[in-house]
Design a protein around this motif. Structure first.
Motif, short mmCIF file in Angstrom:
data_model
loop_
_atom_site.label_atom_id
_atom_site.label_comp_id
_atom_site.label_asym_id
_atom_site.label_seq_id
_atom_site.Cartn_x
_atom_site.Cartn_y
_atom_site.Cartn_z
N GLU A 121 -20.54 -33.59 33.86
CA GLU A 121 -20.44 -34.48 35.01
C GLU A 121 -20.47 -35.94 34.54
O GLU A 121 -21.27 -36.33 33.70
CB GLU A 121 -21.59 -34.21 35.99
CG GLU A 121 -21.32 -34.76 37.37
CD GLU A 121 -22.34 -34.26 38.39
OE1 GLU A 121 -21.94 -33.81 39.48
OE2 GLU A 121 -23.55 -34.32 38.10
N GLY A 122 -19.57 -36.75 35.09
CA GLY A 122 -19.50 -38.17 34.76
C GLY A 122 -18.73 -38.49 33.51
O GLY A 122 -18.61 -39.66 33.13
N ALA B 127 -15.23 -38.73 31.51
CA ALA B 127 -13.79 -38.81 31.73
C ALA B 127 -13.01 -39.03 30.44
O ALA B 127 -11.78 -39.06 30.47
CB ALA B 127 -13.47 -39.94 32.72
N LYS C 294 -19.54 -32.11 39.59
CA LYS C 294 -18.22 -32.66 39.91
C LYS C 294 -17.61 -33.29 38.67
O LYS C 294 -18.29 -33.94 37.88
CB LYS C 294 -18.35 -33.70 41.04
CG LYS C 294 -18.95 -33.14 42.32
CD LYS C 294 -19.18 -34.22 43.37
CE LYS C 294 -19.83 -33.65 44.63
NZ LYS C 294 -20.10 -34.72 45.64
N LEU C 295 -16.30 -33.13 38.54
CA LEU C 295 -15.57 -33.72 37.43
C LEU C 295 -15.27 -35.19 37.73
O LEU C 295 -14.75 -35.50 38.81
CB LEU C 295 -14.27 -32.96 37.19
CG LEU C 295 -14.44 -31.48 36.78
CD1 LEU C 295 -13.10 -30.77 36.83
CD2 LEU C 295 -15.06 -31.38 35.39
N ALA C 296 -15.55 -36.06 36.79
CA ALA C 296 -15.42 -37.50 37.02
C ALA C 296 -14.00 -37.92 37.30
O ALA C 296 -13.76 -38.90 38.02
CB ALA C 296 -15.96 -38.26 35.80
N PHE C 297 -13.02 -37.20 36.77
CA PHE C 297 -11.61 -37.58 36.91
C PHE C 297 -10.92 -36.87 38.07
O PHE C 297 -9.71 -37.03 38.28
CB PHE C 297 -10.86 -37.30 35.61
CG PHE C 297 -11.19 -35.96 35.00
CD1 PHE C 297 -10.56 -34.80 35.42
CD2 PHE C 297 -12.17 -35.85 34.02
CE1 PHE C 297 -10.86 -33.58 34.87
CE2 PHE C 297 -12.49 -34.62 33.45
CZ PHE C 297 -11.83 -33.48 33.89
#
Length: 436
Positions: free
Chosen positions: A44-45, A47, A401-404
């Motif tokens: 998470e976070g 990119a 959650k995926l940062a991108f």
């Protein structure tokens, strides 16, 4: 919010697409991705691909599972299957209302359709002693069978195509060629490509070392006799095309598999099979009526034949498609997008809004994957295209959650959908106890 740990433990390992390890799984009915050995702090976070340099397996596994998700919500086959899921969801809305029992068959239909994606172990045969080895060192042929129906009788409308692998000594495997194998092939290709992207960010020779590790992992996967349920399509390509480069093998197999997952009913009606498959007569008509992507994969693979000097992925596939009476790969990719744009309706249920949003996100991923000649879903593609990729459940049952990702998290809630899957699982088991 977090997933119910007790229910997660109960369902762990029972997904429709069982993974090669316990590292992760894709929940077919809810479209939830679960990482069993990874905490969200590990992804998470982040990119920048280089940040995964020492933890390649984390992001590679994530994109393996995201490819399962994308194949479910972003292919012609997957969206057709998703409508079956939501048809069963609709029964849950009024499951205790008088008369709704006339709709219970929808849950049974979903159960049977899911069962066919991998088929039970009964249909797989492994005998003798020896080693399976590389596809180039073994022999492959085919046989045909018929699925048993719920009464224990053979159902001629449900033929099974078997791939038979002969290893060293007396070793023999009879493996059903199923849709689930195509799905694993595209997922492994995404996993492989993502891993190679991460390895390329390493410096001072570490990139070469990491790529060598990836080659060993791929060889071990493809030559493992216990994993033919996952590797049958790739082994077929290696053998019939005469290719020993496993990276090229998976590129070809995944590219063809993805096209077959996007064939229309008209394409199946036009499909011409090679002579070796015509021996099954009317069963070929049943395979076409069932719109079986794995059957189409076998036909095109055999029709494509040997890889020759000057061949490309596109030219090899186009050769097989032409002999199979089908349009070119480029034309099929274009037609798939048109079909998905026109067919975005789901059966009514309390969760139609969330399902419809998934179709929107799936179409975005399909456009990105269909714009080129190979279908890998990778971190670089996701970043470049700003893809809406879903949240992921980590090993603590928390949402990551995926940062991108550009996914709208207000439109689809994984915790709620996991609860719906649990409710549907209970309902399906209940009705199965009444009729099976």
């Amino acid at each position: 919010m977090a997933i119910n740990k007790r229910r997660m433990a109960e369902l762990k390992g029972k997904s429709v697409f069982p993974e090669r390890s316990a590292a992760a799984e894709f929940r077919f009915r809810s479209q939830v991705i679960c990482l069993n050995e990874t905490e969200k702090a590990q992804f998470e976070g982040i990119a920048d691909p280089a940040a995964f340099g020492s933890t390649r397996a984390v992001i590679s596994t994530i994109f393996h599972e995201l490819t399962h998700w994308s194949d479910m919500v972003g292919t012609v086959w997957g969206r057709r299957h998703l409508r079956m899921v939501h048809s069963a969801f609709g029964v849950l809305n009024s499951i205790r209302v008088q008369g709704v029992e006339k709709q219970f068959w929808k849950m049974i239909a979903l159960h049977d359709a899911e069962r066919r994606l991998m088929l039970p172990k009964y249909y797989r045969v492994q005998e003798g002693k020896g080693q399976l080895g590389s596809p180039q060192d073994s022999r492959i042929d085919f046989s045909g069978g018929i699925e048993f129906d719920t009464s224990g009788k053979q159902n001629p409308e449900r033929p099974i195509l078997f791939v038979r692998f002969y290893g060293s000594g007396s070793f023999f495997i009879r493996q059903p060629l199923v849709v689930g194998a195509l799905l694993e092939t595209t997922a492994v290709w995404s996993e492989l490509k993502t891993g190679l992207e991460i390895a390329s960010t390493l410096q001072n020779g570490a990139d070469s070392v990491e790529k060598a590790f990836i080659d060993v992992e791929l060889r071990n996967l493809l030559e493992d006799p216990d994993l033919t349920i996952y590797t049958a399509p790739a082994r077929m390509v290696s053998f019939f095309a005469g290719i020993s480069d496993y990276n090229r093998v998976y590129e070809l197999a995944a590219s063809l598999a993805y096209l077959c997952l996007n064939l229309s009913e008209r394409d199946f009606n036009k499909l011409r099979v090679p002579e070796v498959m015509r021996v099954w007569g009317k069963r070929n008509d049943a395979w076409k009526r069932n719109m079986d992507p794995a059957y189409a994969f076998a036909a095109v693979c055999l029709n494509a034949g040997r890889w020759t000097v000057g061949s490309t992925v596109e030219s090899w596939i186009d050769s097989g498609l032409k002999k199979s009476g089908l349009p070119s790969a480029a034309a099929l990719r274009e037609a798939a997008i048109v079909a998905m744009e026109a067919d975005d309706n789901l059966p009514a249920s309390l969760w139609i809004g969330q399902g419809t949003y998934l179709l929107t996100a799936g179409l975005a991923s399909a456009r990105a994957r269909l714009q080129g000649q190979e279908p890998a879903l990778t971190m670089s593609l996701a970043v470049a295209e700003g893809l809406p990729l879903p949240p992921i459940i980590d090993s603590n049952c928390e949402v990551g959650k995926l940062a991108f990702s550009t996914f709208d998290y207000d439109e689809w809630e994984p915790v709620e959908m996991f609860d719906v899957e649990c409710e549907l699982d209970d309902a399906v088991l209940n009705i199965l106890s009444a009729c099976r």
